[in-house]
Enzyme design. Structure first.
Site, PDB file in Angstrom:
ATOM      1  CG  ASP A 134      -2.281   0.600   0.954  1.00 10.41           C
ATOM      2  OD1 ASP A 134      -2.333   1.835   0.813  1.00 10.41           O
ATOM      3  OD2 ASP A 134      -3.281  -0.139   0.896  1.00 10.41           O
ATOM      4  CG  ASP A 143      -4.238   1.138  18.411  1.00  9.12           C
ATOM      5  OD1 ASP A 143      -3.884   0.253  19.206  1.00  9.12           O
ATOM      6  OD2 ASP A 143      -5.431   1.398  18.164  1.00  9.12           O
ATOM      7  CG  HIS A 165      -5.458   3.655   1.048  1.00  8.46           C
ATOM      8  ND1 HIS A 165      -5.044   2.361   0.802  1.00  8.46           N
ATOM      9  CD2 HIS A 165      -6.745   3.717   0.609  1.00  8.46           C
ATOM     10  CE1 HIS A 165      -6.032   1.675   0.241  1.00  8.46           C
ATOM     11  NE2 HIS A 165      -7.076   2.475   0.113  1.00  8.46           N
ATOM     12  CG  LEU A 176      -0.615  -2.961  18.588  1.00  4.60           C
ATOM     13  CD1 LEU A 176       0.456  -2.119  19.249  1.00  4.60           C
ATOM     14  CD2 LEU A 176      -0.112  -4.382  18.361  1.00  4.60           C
ATOM     15  CB  THR A 180      -5.188   3.344  23.746  1.00  5.90           C
ATOM     16  OG1 THR A 180      -5.507   4.676  23.350  1.00  5.90           O
ATOM     17  CG2 THR A 180      -4.002   2.866  22.918  1.00  5.90           C
ATOM     18  CB  VAL A 182      -9.570   0.768  16.581  1.00  8.94           C
ATOM     19  CG1 VAL A 182     -10.404   2.034  16.462  1.00  8.94           C
ATOM     20  CG2 VAL A 182      -8.312   0.888  15.713  1.00  8.94           C
ATOM     21  CG  ASN A 256     -14.104   1.469  -4.106  1.00 10.71           C
ATOM     22  OD1 ASN A 256     -14.395   0.411  -3.574  1.00 10.71           O
ATOM     23  ND2 ASN A 256     -13.214   2.304  -3.590  1.00 10.71           N
ATOM     24  CE1 TYR A 273      -4.797 -10.540 -14.022  1.00  9.97           C
ATOM     25  CE2 TYR A 273      -3.503  -9.753 -12.151  1.00  9.97           C
ATOM     26  CZ  TYR A 273      -3.880  -9.644 -13.485  1.00  9.97           C
ATOM     27  OH  TYR A 273      -3.340  -8.663 -14.279  1.00  9.97           O
ATOM     28  CB  VAL A 276      -6.014 -12.261  -6.502  1.00 12.72           C
ATOM     29  CG1 VAL A 276      -6.270 -11.159  -5.471  1.00 12.72           C
ATOM     30  CG2 VAL A 276      -4.582 -12.183  -7.019  1.00 12.72           C
ATOM     31  CB  SER A 323      -9.433   0.188   0.154  1.00 12.56           C
ATOM     32  OG  SER A 323      -8.902   0.332  -1.134  1.00 12.56           O
TER      33      SER A 323
END
Length: 490
Positions: A134, A143, A165, A176, A180, A182, A256, A273, A276, A323
Site C-alpha cells: 500500500d 496502536d 490509506h 493492537l 487504547t 481500536v 469501487n 485474477y 487472488v 479497500s
C-alpha cells in the site's frame, strides 16, 4: 480529712452535673443541625481573576485553583449554584464531569465478523506474517506494531505512510489490543509495511510486482492489496500466479466501480485474477455497498462502509471502500493460519469461502461471492449466525412529562424488529440536549425484553426548560433507527 471529703463530694457532684448538662444538651439539639448540606463538585469560571472569597460566601469549598485558566474547582451546595452563576463576576458554573480511561474500541466490522469471539478464545493471529502492499504504514503509530518492510517508491527511503490509506488498512488487520484506540481482526499478527504506492495513492505496476516479489522472498503468509486498475497486465498476472504457487495467500479489493443496481462485470485487477481473492464491501445491514464492484470474480464480502481504523499521523479515521473490506478478510486469514499451523494457502482460502455467511442469491453470486467472511467458522470453532436484513423500530419514553429541579428522570428505550418482536442485545445510544444547550450522553444494551432503562438526575447547571431525548438503536444485521421525546424541568 473533713476538707478532703468535702472536695471529693464537690468534684463528684460537679462531674454529675456536667454529665447531666451534656446529656440534656444532646437531647435538645435538632437532628437536622447535625447533617451538613449536600455539596456537589463544580467548575466555576470567572470573567477575571478567580474570587475565592465569593465562592466561600456561597458556602463553597475550594478543591483546586489553576494557573492556566481563570477557574476554580469547588464543592458547592446545589441550591447555591444558580445564585453563584448569576453573579456578574462569574462566567459559568458547570457540574464537574467525570472522564474514563478509554479502552480499545471494537469497530463494527471486526464485531460483525466475530473476530472478537475468536480473540476471546486465545487466537489473535500471533506471529502470522502479513504484508500490507500500500502507501506504507505509519511506523510510529501507537496502536500499530510494524515488524519490518520495504519501499519500492522512488524518492522514499522507508515504508512510512505519507497518504494515510495504508495505515487505515493495517489497523483493520492488526491494530493492537493495548487498551487504547481500536482493535484489529488479528491484533497479534506480524505487520510488514510494503510501500508500493506514493503519497497520492498511486503506484507503478513495476513497483507493485517488486512488492509481491519481496513478500514471497521474506516469507509473508498473506498479503493485502487494497488497490486496483482497469487493465490486465501480463507481468502483474504472472507475479500473482507465481506468488500463489509459492504458498502466499493474495487478497485484493474488488474495486469501487459498482453501481446501485449491482449490474455489470467491473471487478478491478489484480482482484480479477484466479490466484487472488476478490473482496466486495457490505454495510451494517449486510447489504452490498452501492459502490462495490460486481462480477463472477467476486469471492468474498466483508464490512467496508464507515470503517473506523488507524490513520497516519498517529490518529484515527473512518473510511469506506472495498479497500476497507479487504483487510477484514486478510485478518481472518491470519487467524486461520494461527489456528491451523499445517494449512496451505489453498486450505485457508477454502476455510473462508466454505464457511462464509451466504448473502444475496443462494450460493456464489456476482455481488457477494460466497458471502460474508465469518471468523469463528473459518478458524474451525463456532457456528455462523443466519444472515439478517431486518429493520429496527425504536420508542423512547420518560416516566413523567415534567420534573422539578433535582428530580430523577427515568428514560425507557424499547427496540423491536419489523414484526414487532423484541430485539435483545441491541446497542442503544442516548443524547439528552438540556435546556442550557449541553448534551449529556449515555450508552446501554437492551435486555431480552427489548428494553434499556436509563436514569438522569436533573441539575441546576443544565437549566430549566425543555429537554430533548434522542435514542438510537443499532444491531449487526439490522438497519439502525432513532426516536425522540422531550420533557420539561421547572
Amino acid at each position: 480529712f473533713g476538707s478532703r471529703s468535702k472536695w471529693g463530694r464537690y468534684l463528684t457532684l460537679a462531674g454529675t452535673v456536667l454529665v447531666a448538662v451534656v446529656l440534656v444538651a444532646a437531647t435538645l439539639v435538632p437532628a437536622t443541625a447535625l447533617a451538613a448540606p449536600t455539596k456537589t463538585r463544580y467548575l466555576v469560571g470567572f470573567r477575571g481573576q478567580p474570587d475565592v472569597g465569593l465562592v466561600r460566601a456561597f458556602g463553597g469549598e475550594i478543591i483546586h485553583s489553576y494557573r492556566i485558566v481563570p477557574a476554580l474547582a469547588v464543592r458547592l451546595p446545589d441550591a447555591a449554584a444558580a445564585a453563584l452563576a448569576a453573579n456578574p463576576r462569574v462566567a459559568y458554573v458547570d457540574e464537574d464531569g467525570i472522564m474514563h480511561a478509554i479502552g480499545d474500541t471494537l469497530p463494527w466490522g471486526v464485531d460483525r465478523i466475530d473476530a472478537d469471539v475468536v480473540q476471546a478464545g486465545g487466537n489473535s493471529g500471533s506471529g502470522v506474517k502479513v504484508g500490507i502492499l500500500d502507501t506504507g504504514i505509519d511506523l510510529d503509530h501507537p496502536d500499530l506494531h510494524v515488524a519490518g518492510g520495504a519501499t519500492f517508491v522512488d524518492g522514499t527511503s522507508a515504508p512510512d505512510d505519507d497518504n494515510g490509506h495504508g495505515t487505515h488498512v493495517a489497523g483493520t488487520v492488526a491494530a493492537l489490543a493495548n487498551g487504547t484506540g481500536v482493535i484489529g481482526v488479528a491484533p497479534a499478527a506480524a505487520l510488514y509495511a510494503v510501500k508500493v504506492l506514493d503519497s497520492g495513492g498511486s503506484g507503478y505496476i513495476s513497483d507493485i510486482v517488486a512488492g509481491i516479489d519481496w513478500a514471497v522472498t521474506n516469507g509473508m503468509k498473506v498479503i493485502n492489496m487494497s488497490f486496483g486498475g482497469s487493465s490486465d497486465d501480463a507481468t502483474l498476472r504472472a507475479a500473482c500466479d507465481n506468488a500463489y504457487a509459492a504458498g502466499v495467500l493474495l487478497v485484493a479489493a474488488a474495486g469501487n466501480s459498482g453501481n446501485p443496481a449491482g449490474k455489470g462485470d467491473n471487478v478491478s485487477y489484480p482482484a480479477r485474477y484466479s490466484s487472488v481473492i476478490a473482496v466486495a464491501a457490505t454495510d451494517q445491514s449486510d447489504k452490498r455497498a452501492s459502490f462495490s464492484s460486481t462480477g463472477p470474480d467476486v469471492e468474498l464480502a466483508a464490512p467496508g462502509v464507515d470503517i473506523l481504523s488507524t490513520y497516519y499521523g498517529g490518529g484515527y479515521a473512518t473510511a469506506s471502500g472495498t479497500s476497507m473490506a479487504c483487510p477484514h478478510v486478510v485478518g481472518v486469514a491470519a487467524l486461520v493460519y494461527y489456528a491451523n499451523a499445517g494449512y496451505s494457502n489453498a486450505d485457508v482460502r477454502n476455510a473462508m469461502t466454505s464457511t462464509a455467511i451466504d448473502l444475496g442469491t443462494a450460493g456464489r453470486d456476482t455481488l457477494y461471492g460466497y458471502g460474508l467472511v465469518y471468523a469463528p467458522d473459518a478458524v474451525g470453532g463456532g457456528s455462523s449466525p443466519p444472515p439478517s436484513s431486518g429493520s429496527l423500530a425504536v420508542t423512547v419514553t420518560t416516566d413523567k412529562s415534567s420534573y422539578v429541579m433535582g428530580e430523577t428522570v427515568t428514560i425507557t428505550v424499547t427496540v423491536v424488529d419489523e414484526n414487532g418482536a423484541a430485539v435483545g442485545d441491541a446497542s442503544v445510544h442516548l443524547d439528552i440536549v438540556t435546556a442550557s444547550g449541553k448534551t449529556r450522553t449515555a450508552d446501554g444494551t437492551t435486555g431480552t425484553d427489548g428494553t434499556a432503562v436509563f436514569s438522569y438526575k436533573t441539575k441546576v447547571p443544565d437549566g430549566k426548560g425543555t429537554y430533548t431525548v434522542t435514542a438510537t438503536a443499532s444491531k449487526s444485521g439490522y438497519t439502525s433507527a432513532s426516536a425522540t421525546t422531550s420533557f420539561t424541568v421547572q
